[in-house]
Design an enzyme around this catalytic site. Structure first.
Site, PDB file in Angstrom:
ATOM      1  CG  ASN A   9      -0.533  -0.119   2.561  1.00  0.00           C
ATOM      2  OD1 ASN A   9       0.781  -0.292   2.694  1.00  0.00           O
ATOM      3  ND2 ASN A   9      -1.215   0.221   3.601  1.00  0.00           N
ATOM      4  CB  CYS A  46      -2.247   0.178   8.693  1.00  0.00           C
ATOM      5  SG  CYS A  46      -0.857   1.508   8.656  1.00  0.00           S
ATOM      6  CD  GLU A  95       8.664   0.289  10.835  1.00  0.00           C
ATOM      7  OE1 GLU A  95       7.607   0.905   9.915  1.00  0.00           O
ATOM      8  OE2 GLU A  95       9.408  -0.640  10.420  1.00  0.00           O
ATOM      9  CD  GLU A 121       5.002  -0.252  12.839  1.00  0.00           C
ATOM     10  OE1 GLU A 121       3.689   0.153  12.921  1.00  0.00           O
ATOM     11  OE2 GLU A 121       5.993   0.345  13.765  1.00  0.00           O
TER      12      GLU A 121
END
Ligand code: NAP
Length: 490
Positions: A162, A295, A469, A261
């Protein structure tokens, strides 16, 4: 209409082989797979399809390069990242076109992603020169503690389709900054942006073997032996919770460091004291960034019952005004979904919500014709029993649900196994802070619909993941802490 000459040129310029030990090589046996344009379903090009043996060669190359790369001065590692940042900006037009062709998002969004991806390289260039430790006296006196940070070691980096480049630089940036070598496995739908990035990193001075890439259509068979080999020390994964769980189990065998993640199911709450214009704009951003394929996408929009009719009217008007089409065309706001499976899933979720009493304010009809399109859609009266309330929609569908009280909406927002991000719109300071503290998510957007920023720690709680991150902590994921106990007395 076929691809333009520019499109053909941009695709032809990308390396389509594996990159192992500093060389571009074919997959063993010469196998390739096709990369498709989701706006047409046409083949863009074929890319080398790595086998398990190719994967192991890539990991061996990363292992061989690890100790010499760890010894490269931090300033040199920073300079490589800075040069790669500059090259991404110098080539942003071609890279954006390439990303739009393989992933579908409109050109302006692809440019935005490349600038965002580059920013991780710049951010971690700074972090490379700030890795520090400590020296302290033991509480009982006498002995001293020396605390040093060292690279974790060879790292496996698995990324989703994505955000084909930014999800890579969010891992590669801190890995290089920390002195870790890596093997990257991009998503099979979108390997081209990452292949282009690897070439740029090489050009920017990354030594041979430090960054290796193995696109493949067999992610499990290729990656599992690497995870279980005992040669890699770290796995950093961005993708679905379902795959993340499998990988965590595999990592347990050799006790790899992991960063996960994973998926989200973000609530967006509009309280009765919110600024309605700001809330609608924020909901549009939180829903439509990346066409809902994020997300962080607002997956459940809770609007106070006193505002929901007006909010729904305004949001439906804005969604209906968005132009859907091929991302390379001028004026297009919304490109296609990634593939036919995504188109099926979004259509099914909308049909399910409608069958349970939701009302369509705009959109809701799957179009005929080529490409995997779905129109911007607003549903109102979506109940807690709708399937879309429990999992990622991953498409341009905004489900609105009314609520009456703060306690009720916070309980509903937290009633999910996910915990990546939440959004809150209110002008009441106490409520803002109270609710932000109570929401079970790693990130909260207060009166804003986008939280992603390379300088901020991105990540989730619950089944949305482990680790962070970006930000100053992003590099910690690639560093081990070593403690040396020192006796001073003779
Ligand atoms: P996915 O199906 O989990 O795939 C992610 C990556 O894992 C791809 O490279 C995939 O390869 C690979 N993979 C799949 N099965 C594997 C296995 N058994 N072993 C090793 N690798 C395997 O997710 P996706 O559909 O690409 O991406 C969407 C998901 O990513 C959503 O859930 C979204 O929320 C999440 N995401 C999370 C974040 C975050 O920061 N939290 C950011 C972006 C996306 P193939 O492509 O070849 O299948």
């Amino acid at each position: 209409m076929g691809p333009s000459a520019l499109e053909e040129k941009v695709v032809a310029a990308v390396p389509t082989q594996l990159h192992i030990g500093g060389r571009w090589v074919d997959a063993e046996g010469g196998a390739t797979f096709d990369v498709l344009d989701p706006a047409t379903g046409d083949v863009l090009c074929a890319v080398a399809d790595a086998t398990p043996s190719d994967g192991m060669k890539a990991l061996d190359a990363a292992v061989a390069a690890q100790s010499s790369f760890a010894a490269v001065p931090p300033q040199r590692r920073a300079d490589i990242l800075t040069r790669a940042f500059e090259l991404l900006h110098e080539r942003i037009d071609d890279l954006a076109l390439l990303m739009t062709l393989e992933m579908g998002k409109p050109l302006a969004d692809s440019r935005g992603e490349i600038a965002y991806a580059a920013e991780f390289l710049r951010h971690f260039a700074g972090e490379a020169t700030r890795i520090s430790g400590g020296y302290q006296t033991a509480p009982a006196g006498g002995a001293r503690f020396l605390i040093a940070r060292q690279p974790v070691g060879p790292s496996l980096l698995i990324t989703p389709w994505n955000f084909p480049m930014a999800m890579g630089t969010r891992k590669i940036g801190p890995a290089i900054a920390a002195g870790c070598t890596s093997v990257i496995k991009p998503a099979h739908q979108t390997p081209l942006s990452m292949l282009a990035l690897v070439e740029i990193l090489h050009e920017a001075g990354v030594p041979d073997g430090v960054v290796n890439i193995v696109p493949t259509t067999a992610p499990g068979p290729v990656m599992e032996p690497l995870i279980r080999s005992g040669k890699a020390r770290k796995l950093s994964f961005t993708g679905s919770t379902q795959v993340g769980r499998i990988l965590l189990e595999q990592c347990a065998e050799k006790v790899l460091r992991t960063s996960m993640e994973l998926g989200g199911n973000a609530p967006l709450i509009v309280f009765e004291d919110a600024d309605l214009d700001e809330a609608v704009a924020g909901a549009m951003a939180a829903k439509m960034r990346n066409m809902g394929e994020a997300c962080t996408a607002a997956n459940r929009i809770y609007v106070h019952e006193s505002l929901i009719d007006e909010f729904g009217r305004r949001m439906a008007e804005r969604m209906a005004g968005l132009v859907v089409g091929h991302g390379t065309e001028d004026g297009v706001d919304v490109g296609p979904l990634i593939d036919d499976a995504a188109q099926d899933k979004v259509s099914e979720l909308v049909a399910d919500a409608v069958s349970r009493g939701a009302r369509v304010l705009t959109g809701g009809e799957r179009p005929d014709g080529a490409g995997f399109f779905y129109p911007p859609t607003v549903l109102t009266g979506v109940g807690a029993d709708a399937r879309m309330a429990h999992g990622e929609i991953f498409g341009p569908v905004a489900p609105l649900t009314p609520f009456a009280s703060e306690d009720e909406v916070v309980a509903a927002a937290n009633a999910t196994e996910y915990g990546l991000v939440s959004y809150v719109f209110t002008n009441d300071l106490r409520r803002a802070l109270r609710v932000a503290e109570t929401l079970e998510s790693g990130m909260v957007g207060l009166n804003q619909g986008v939280v992603s920023n390379p300088a901020a720690p991105f990540g989730g709680v619950k089944e949305s993941g482990l680790g962070r991150e970006g930000g100053s902590v992003g590099i910690d994921e690639f560093l081990e802490t070593k403690y040396v106990g020192i006796a001073l007395a003779h």
